[in-house]
Each structure stands twice: as C-alpha cells, then as structure tokens.
Write a protein that holds these residues in place. Structure first.
Motif, PDB file in Angstrom:
ATOM      1  N   ILE A   1      -7.188   3.103  -0.064  1.00  0.00           N
ATOM      2  CA  ILE A   1      -7.245   1.716  -0.474  1.00  0.00           C
ATOM      3  C   ILE A   1      -7.631   0.848   0.706  1.00  0.00           C
ATOM      4  O   ILE A   1      -7.552   1.251   1.868  1.00  0.00           O
ATOM      5  CB  ILE A   1      -5.892   1.237  -1.035  1.00  0.00           C
ATOM      6  CG1 ILE A   1      -4.800   1.322   0.048  1.00  0.00           C
ATOM      7  CG2 ILE A   1      -5.483   2.031  -2.244  1.00  0.00           C
ATOM      8  CD1 ILE A   1      -3.484   0.720  -0.372  1.00  0.00           C
TER       9      ILE A   1
ATOM     10  N   ALA B   1      -1.927  -2.148  -6.177  1.00  0.00           N
ATOM     11  CA  ALA B   1      -3.174  -2.193  -6.951  1.00  0.00           C
ATOM     12  C   ALA B   1      -3.402  -3.590  -7.522  1.00  0.00           C
ATOM     13  O   ALA B   1      -4.544  -4.079  -7.569  1.00  0.00           O
ATOM     14  CB  ALA B   1      -3.136  -1.156  -8.068  1.00  0.00           C
TER      15      ALA B   1
ATOM     16  N   GLN C   1      -6.929  -4.457  -8.825  1.00  0.00           N
ATOM     17  CA  GLN C   1      -7.271  -3.226  -9.534  1.00  0.00           C
ATOM     18  C   GLN C   1      -6.175  -2.798 -10.519  1.00  0.00           C
ATOM     19  O   GLN C   1      -6.147  -1.654 -10.954  1.00  0.00           O
ATOM     20  CB  GLN C   1      -7.532  -2.103  -8.532  1.00  0.00           C
ATOM     21  CG  GLN C   1      -8.712  -2.396  -7.613  1.00  0.00           C
ATOM     22  CD  GLN C   1      -8.907  -1.320  -6.555  1.00  0.00           C
ATOM     23  OE1 GLN C   1      -8.247  -0.276  -6.580  1.00  0.00           O
ATOM     24  NE2 GLN C   1      -9.804  -1.577  -5.612  1.00  0.00           N
TER      25      GLN C   1
END
Length: 381
Positions: free
Chosen positions: A8, A334, A339
């Motif tokens: 990430i 996330a 995301q």
C-alpha cells in the motif's frame, strides 16, 4: 510473518490517547506496509514514553490541536478515555476533519450522543468506530453463517455470553466509575450490542437488564469515591423483526476455557462460536491456549460439526482481541487510501451506546426501556 497484506501507499497516523488500548493499535499499525505513526498526544509521561519507543520516527505532541493540524498526519486514531471521545471529535471537526478511527464507546451520555448525532451529518471525512469484536475470525465466521442462513435458516434467537476477568487498571483509574465510562453496559458491552444489530440486521425496540456489583472492586477507594461499575448482568433485547437477543456478562469468571460464547438459533439449526481470552492470561502450565471454534448443529441430519478457526499468530500476538485489531486496521487503512468503505459507521457506534445506556437505565430502575420513543429513541441518531 505469515500475514497476507497487499503493498500500500504511505499512510501517516496521528494518535490521540496512547494507553493500553492505544498501544495495541500501535502494534497493529506497525504490521501494515506503508503505514507509520508520526504524532502521538498522550498526557501521561510513562505511557507516552512507552508509545514513542514502539514507533521510531514519531514525535510527542502536547495538544490534540498539534496532532490534528500537523501536515505529516493523514488520519487519526482516538483511543483516549471514554469520556473524552465526544469533545475530542468535536474539536477535530472544528480544526481539520481528517479520517478517524474512533475507539468505542463513541460517547458516554445521552447529551453527548445527541451532539455526535448532529456532528455525524456534517462531518465530511470517514469516521469508523472501533468495534473489534466484529473482526475476530471466529465471530466473523459465525456472522457469515447468520447472513447466509444455509445451516440455521432465518434466525430467531441470538445469545452472547462473556465470562472474563475484571476491568484492568487504567491511568487515573477512570474506568472504575460510571460517570467516566458510561457504565459497564456501555464501556464493555457496546461491542455486543453492535454485534446484535450487525448479526440480526434489524433495529432494537426494547431493552431489559438485570445487573449488580457483586464482587469486583468493592474494597477499592479513590478520590472519586467507591467504584460503581457493574460486574455482572443479563440483558434481553427485542428487535423490530421479532428476533430476540440476550447478553450474559460476568466479570469474575476468568478461569473459563473460553471468554466469549455466541450462539445463533434459527428454523433449521444452530451455530455457535467459542473465543478464548487474551493469550497472555492463559495459564502456562495448561499448555497451548485454546483454539477458537465454530460449531454447526443442524436439526436434520442431527449431529454437531466442529470447525477450528485459528488466528494468524502474528495478528494474535499484536493484541488482546483475537487478532481483530489488525483486521480492522487493514480495512480502515483501505478507507483512508480511498479503496474501501466504512463498515462500522458513527451511527453504528451511537446505536450501540444508546443500547448500553438504555440497559444501564433498565438495570437501575428495573423497568424495560422503549427504544422507539422518548429519551432513548433510536430515531434521534
């Protein structure tokens, strides 16, 4: 390390409150690739020193505003004492409304609940309330059973039993008093009221509780007086779709093999999960700690089927919540990166608090509390 986490981009965390639970969050943030802690606001010197030693490169801040306005902070974790949450969230909203992972309970009183209900509608960034129990692997597996209804059919009953150790010592002993915690049925049990709504996918309409202080903290004395937090309770909740749920809490039963036992019963069968307590409390002379289990018991053909639900050892070692803090952080991270979606909203957190406050009031008065009207109406959030 056997955790399977995708690569990430960098996410920088600012921490508001870094005592025992805050440090569990630090250990789990450290497992996320690309995540770092840059600022920590923790008034207690010993807790601050311990936290800084766990997060190389982080800096100690001396106010909430310093953390929130720092350009090297992308999101916030609020893990301060319960009674600070509402006021601190309001301060964050006024200063710089960043994405927030807010430890439970979201607040501790009806007044602060109403304030946060208004804030919720105006806050422009994601707020995720930290309901770790949803993300315990055996509980998540049981929830899948509830939602699929393959083995249970439509659910009629949900029962949650937590038999555990007394409240631990916190800085300033704030967790000994209802006025700071919201009461045991808010502080501890908002997790379980959240699970009821999450599993049953329905809203509560009535709460009845019977509870007392039977054994814990009776000999303790503080500047604030004698501790008044409950240490045992039964709570029954009726839901709008006709389902019923029950919580059985005992905080002087740490000798049990499992800390949480949850059962679902529907027209076709029963499903259960069994969750051990923190591994650090398991007696060494008994060998390895128990493995979490899910048990499926159909009505036909009869015969229970046991499934082990082991937890990744790295996630398990990073905290006291059966690996759930890590899995929660994966999802919140996330969201910060754009995301993912918030799975435990501020409204979810407020609903759990309202159920806990209603249970506290029911235990005090001996009367069932209606959640469809009056001071405890769920509609107000």
């Amino acid at each position: 390390m056997v955790l399977n986490t995708p690569s990430i981009s960098k996410v920088r965390y600012g921490i508001i409150g870094c005592g025992m639970m805050g440090q569990e969050h630090l250990r789990n943030i450290a497992l996320l690739p690309g995540a770092s802690v840059t600022r920590i606001f923790e008034p207690d010197d010993a807790m601050a020193a311990a936290s800084l030693s766990m997060t190389p490169g982080s800096q100690r801040a001396f106010s909430l505003a310093e953390v929130v306005t720092s350009p090297d902070v992308d999101c916030l974790l609020v893990a301060s004492p319960n009674f600070r949450h509402a006021e601190q969230l309001a301060d964050i909203a006024a200063l710089r409304p960043l994405p927030v992972l807010l430890e439970k309970p979201a607040c501790t009183s009806l007044d602060s609940l109403r304030d946060l209900a208004l804030l919720r509608k105006a806050y422009p960034a994601p707020i995720w309330v930290a309901m770790e129990y949803r993300y315990m692997p055996p509980v998540a597996r049981l929830t899948e059973e509830a939602h699929s209804q393959i083995h249970t059919g439509p659910l009629s009953m949900l029962s949650i039993r937590e038999h555990r150790f007394p409240f631990l010592v916190k800085v300033g002993d704030w967790n000994r008093f209802n006025r700071y915690t919201g009461g045991t049925l808010v502080e501890k049990c908002c997790h379980f009221f959240d699970l009821m709504r999450h599993v049953l996918r329905s809203e509560p309409v009535r709460v009845y509780a019977s509870a007392s202080v039977a054994h814990n903290h009776l000999e303790e004395r503080y500047a604030d007086g004698v501790p008044d937090i409950l240490d045992n309770a039964y709570v029954v909740v009726d839901f709008a779709n006709g389902q019923r749920a029950m919580l059985e809490l005992c905080m002087f039963a740490e000798g049990a093999r499992y800390q949480e036992e949850i059962s679902l019963v529907g027209s076709r069968g029963k499903a259960e999960c069994f969750v051990p307590g923190p591994g650090r409390f398991w007696p060494a002379h008994l060998g390895a700690a128990p493995v979490p289990k899910v048990v499926i018991s159909p009505r036909e053909p009869k015969g229970p089927r046991e499934l082990d639900v082991p937890v990744d050892p790295v996630a398990l070692a990073a905290g006291d919540h059966n690996g759930s803090t890590f899995y929660q952080h994966q999802r919140f991270n996330a969201v910060v990166r754009g995301q993912g979606e918030v799975e435990v909203s501020l409204r979810d957190g407020l609903a759990a608090v309202l159920m806990g406050l209603a249970a506290q009031e029911s235990a005090r008065t001996g009367q069932a509390i209606d959640l469809t009207r009056g001071d405890y109406a769920l509609a107000q959030i």
